[in-house]
Design a protein around this motif. Structure first.
Motif, short mmCIF file in Angstrom:
data_model
loop_
_atom_site.label_atom_id
_atom_site.label_comp_id
_atom_site.label_asym_id
_atom_site.label_seq_id
_atom_site.Cartn_x
_atom_site.Cartn_y
_atom_site.Cartn_z
N ASP A 16 23.84 79.06 117.92
CA ASP A 16 22.40 79.19 118.17
C ASP A 16 21.79 80.13 117.14
O ASP A 16 22.48 80.93 116.52
N VAL A 17 20.48 80.03 116.98
CA VAL A 17 19.78 80.90 116.05
C VAL A 17 18.88 81.85 116.85
O VAL A 17 18.22 81.44 117.81
N ARG A 18 18.89 83.11 116.48
CA ARG A 18 18.02 84.10 117.12
C ARG A 18 16.78 84.23 116.25
O ARG A 18 16.84 84.83 115.16
N VAL A 19 15.66 83.68 116.70
CA VAL A 19 14.45 83.65 115.88
C VAL A 19 13.73 84.98 116.01
O VAL A 19 13.35 85.40 117.11
N ALA A 204 4.28 86.10 116.06
CA ALA A 204 5.20 85.04 115.66
C ALA A 204 4.68 83.66 116.03
O ALA A 204 5.04 82.66 115.38
N ASP A 205 3.85 83.57 117.06
CA ASP A 205 3.38 82.27 117.54
C ASP A 205 2.05 81.84 116.92
O ASP A 205 1.51 80.79 117.27
N ASP A 206 1.53 82.62 115.97
CA ASP A 206 0.31 82.22 115.27
C ASP A 206 0.61 81.08 114.31
O ASP A 206 1.70 81.01 113.72
N LEU A 207 -0.38 80.20 114.11
CA LEU A 207 -0.23 79.16 113.10
C LEU A 207 -0.10 79.81 111.73
O LEU A 207 -0.83 80.74 111.39
N ALA A 208 0.85 79.31 110.92
CA ALA A 208 1.08 79.86 109.59
C ALA A 208 0.81 78.82 108.50
O ALA A 208 0.23 79.14 107.47
N VAL A 209 1.25 77.60 108.72
CA VAL A 209 1.11 76.54 107.71
C VAL A 209 0.77 75.23 108.40
O VAL A 209 1.33 74.91 109.45
N ILE A 210 -0.13 74.48 107.78
CA ILE A 210 -0.44 73.12 108.26
C ILE A 210 -0.28 72.17 107.07
O ILE A 210 -1.25 71.80 106.41
N PRO A 211 0.97 71.78 106.78
CA PRO A 211 1.16 70.80 105.71
C PRO A 211 0.81 69.40 106.23
O PRO A 211 1.08 69.07 107.39
N LEU A 231 10.38 80.57 110.44
CA LEU A 231 11.49 81.53 110.40
C LEU A 231 12.75 80.97 111.04
O LEU A 231 13.86 81.30 110.61
N ALA A 232 12.60 80.12 112.04
CA ALA A 232 13.78 79.49 112.65
C ALA A 232 14.54 78.69 111.59
O ALA A 232 15.78 78.75 111.50
N SER A 233 13.80 77.94 110.79
CA SER A 233 14.42 77.18 109.71
C SER A 233 15.04 78.10 108.67
O SER A 233 16.17 77.90 108.22
N ASN A 234 14.29 79.15 108.26
CA ASN A 234 14.75 80.05 107.21
C ASN A 234 16.01 80.81 107.61
O ASN A 234 16.98 80.88 106.84
N VAL A 235 15.99 81.40 108.79
CA VAL A 235 17.12 82.22 109.22
C VAL A 235 18.37 81.37 109.39
O VAL A 235 19.47 81.75 108.97
N ALA A 236 18.21 80.17 109.98
CA ALA A 236 19.36 79.28 110.14
C ALA A 236 19.92 78.87 108.77
O ALA A 236 21.14 78.84 108.57
#
Length: 564
Positions: A16-19, A204-211, A231-236
């Motif tokens: 599991d990943v700790r976000v 952490a729950d704010d919108l950051a990117v809308i591609p 960050l979930a993607s990055n940390v993993a």
């Protein structure tokens, strides 16, 4: 019972990943405190350390807030090629509480108009050579202000860098131009104002990117990613690929695209690593940069990797520092993978992700990868193969739709409930996203791409939706019918081909090249058909629908893999 792929799970990687419950800006601030003098970005012979990067971000964030009226929850368009100012503007907008809408520099005025109108963005950060479509949107009342950057402002001015500048495109070397009007602001002038931003209030729950990713209807959809999903993607990814603070990462893939935005920018900054940035793809220069800066990590689509290692000059460079060569978007050809292993001792670590999943989703273990394979679900990710009609799980080995659940999956499509209803479903108390990709699982639990449920073309990792291209082409007065299909391409994986039926009076009066040139004026370059073939008629079903699958099968190379 544990999933099959757990037998081959990489050692030392948790399941599991700790976000982290922070924002991307928090990571930049920590890196600036820990490693103030460390190079964050190397570009055109110039180095920006973490202390300077943070100071520039804070000053630009303050200008966005105090002079351009950017508030918490606003959207800001960002349009330019890879450059340090892109990173500064990205993090400044986040620091000001806004979300970034990354826009391809190949976008036309009509495409930019749609992004501005749909996202509700009123401010744009734009490279100076792309001012024309922004001016059109301003004239239509869609944008209030523009921050303009010149790539040359980020270049080194030392004599030692003169030879390096000879290799750069003219657009990068161009000096700063006068601003077009009162609503236009110079990015460097804004930073030089030295304003102080308001205290950080983001979460952490704010919108950051809308591609934006196009769809089968031809209308682009905005993918809502928060700081947490990114960050979930990055940390993993960092843990799976054994990256660390000393990683030196080559940033080549365009940062308006999720592959470059995450792997070339956000991953190294969350690590506190160093970004070696190229403004535009140049295979010989890439090899020289790898040698000069001892690059350790490069994430790129197979087309770029093939291009680099095909260059005789590149093969003369010392590339021994490379420890990780990874990517996705298309399958790496077997012959190229063998060459990399035998001649350079490198394996191309293939993965799988989408704009909707913030890039990193599936991966091959570094020590037990399979070629032309999507890998296995990574930390915290649960993927399944289901019947596209019933959404019921299918037995091992059968081909079905790949659906997935994980912390990096987007919150949903921006202001598009109809698309959300079609894209998500609940199963066992979890929310699964329908990828539209048809895949199967082998006896070891690894996933393999088999086909696509959605009608989509994957050209060097860029998604091209035929319906969108066809809709534009039908605007040409000579076209009676059009069918856009994917055909195999040695470098891009797939490329765009248009089968065209001309109106009777226009037959013989219009050439293939004229239609290609016309298309270039109306759509981003990667969407433009590379090939056009005139035909007498298009086959249709009993209900009058064009049989695009049949046409695509006829024009594919026999036995070619259909886009991993």
């Amino acid at each position: 019972m544990a999933p099959l792929h757990h037998r081959f799970w990489p050692k030392g990687v948790p399941h599991d990943v700790r976000v982290p419950r922070v924002t991307l800006v928090d990571y930049l601030e920590v890196a600036a405190r820990r490693y103030p003098d460390k190079p964050a970005i190397v570009y055109g012979g110039a180095t920006t350390d973490y202390r300077s990067l943070r100071a520039r971000v804070d000053a630009l964030a303050a200008y966005l807030q105090q002079r351009l009226g950017v508030r918490q929850g606003d959207r800001v368009l960002l349009m330019g090629q890879n450059c340090p100012q892109f990173i500064t503007a990205f993090y400044a907008a986040l620091r000001a509480g806004a979300a970034i809408v990354p826009v391809s520099p190949m976008s036309t005025a009509e495409e930019l108009r749609y992004y501005a109108e749909d996202s509700g963005a009123r401010v744009v950060v734009v490279a100076q050579e792309l001012a024309a479509p922004v001016q059109t949107c301003m004239a239509q009342g869609l944008l209030d202000a523009a921050l303009v950057l010149a790539y040359s402002d980020a270049l080194s001015t030392t004599r030692d860098s003169a030879a390096l500048h000879d290799e750069l495109p003219d657009v990068v070397l161009a000096p700063r131009l006068p601003l077009p009007g009162l609503a236009w602001h110079g990015l460097e002038d804004a930073i030089a104002a030295g304003l102080q931003p308001a205290p950080t209030t983001g979460s952490a729950d704010d919108l950051a990117v809308i591609p934006y990713t196009s769809g089968t209807t031809g209308h682009p959809k905005g993918c809502m990613h928060t700081h947490a999903t990114l960050l979930a993607s990055n940390v993993a990814s960092q843990v799976w690929r054994q990256l660390n603070v000393d990683s030196v990462i080559l940033c080549v893939a365009p940062m308006f695209h999720m592959l470059g935005l995450q792997n070339g920018m956000n991953v190294p900054i969350t690590l506190g690593g160093t970004i070696i940035m190229m403004p535009r793809w140049n295979p010989v220069q890439a090899a020289q940069l790898i040698e000069r800066h001892r690059v350790t990590v490069w994430t790129a689509p197979p087309s770029m990797v093939i291009d680099l290692f095909a260059q005789p000059q590149a093969q003369q460079c010392d590339l021994s520092s490379l420890t990780l060569l990874s990517g996705g978007g298309a399958a790496m050809p077997e012959a190229v993978a063998t060459m990399l292993a035998e001649r350079f001792g490198l394996s191309y670590n293939e993965g799988y992700g989408l704009t909707e999943t913030a890039s990193f989703l599936h991966g091959n273990p570094l020590s037990r990868g399979k070629r032309q394979c999507l890998g296995m679900p990574t930390q915290g990710v649960e993927s399944r193969i289901v019947d596209p009609e019933t959404l019921e799980d299918l037995p091992l080995g059968e081909v079905g739709e790949l659906v997935t659940h994980g912390p990096q999956v987007m919150q949903g499509y921006w202001r598009n409930e109809e698309a959300n209803r079609a894209a998500f479903f609940e199963r066992d108390g979890k929310r699964f996203f329908r990828t539209g990709d048809l895949a199967s699982i082998d006896e070891d639990g690894y996933y393999f791409m088999r086909d696509r449920l959605k009608r989509m073309i994957n050209a060097s990792g860029f998604k091209v939706w035929p319906a969108e291209v066809e809709s534009t082409m039908y605007e040409h007065p000579a076209i009676h019918e059009a069918c856009v299909i994917a055909v195999d391409d040695a470098k891009r994986g797939e490329t765009v081909k248009a089968l065209i039926v001309l109106k009777p009076p226009q037959r013989g009066q219009v050439t293939e090249q004229e239609l290609i040139d016309w298309s270039r004026e109306r759509m981003a370059a990667y969407k433009v058909p590379r090939l056009i073939e005139f035909v007498e008629h298009l086959p249709k079903s009993g209900t009058g629908k064009i049989l695009w699958r049949e046409l695509q099968a006829q024009h594919r190379t026999p036995g070619a893999p259909q886009g991993a």
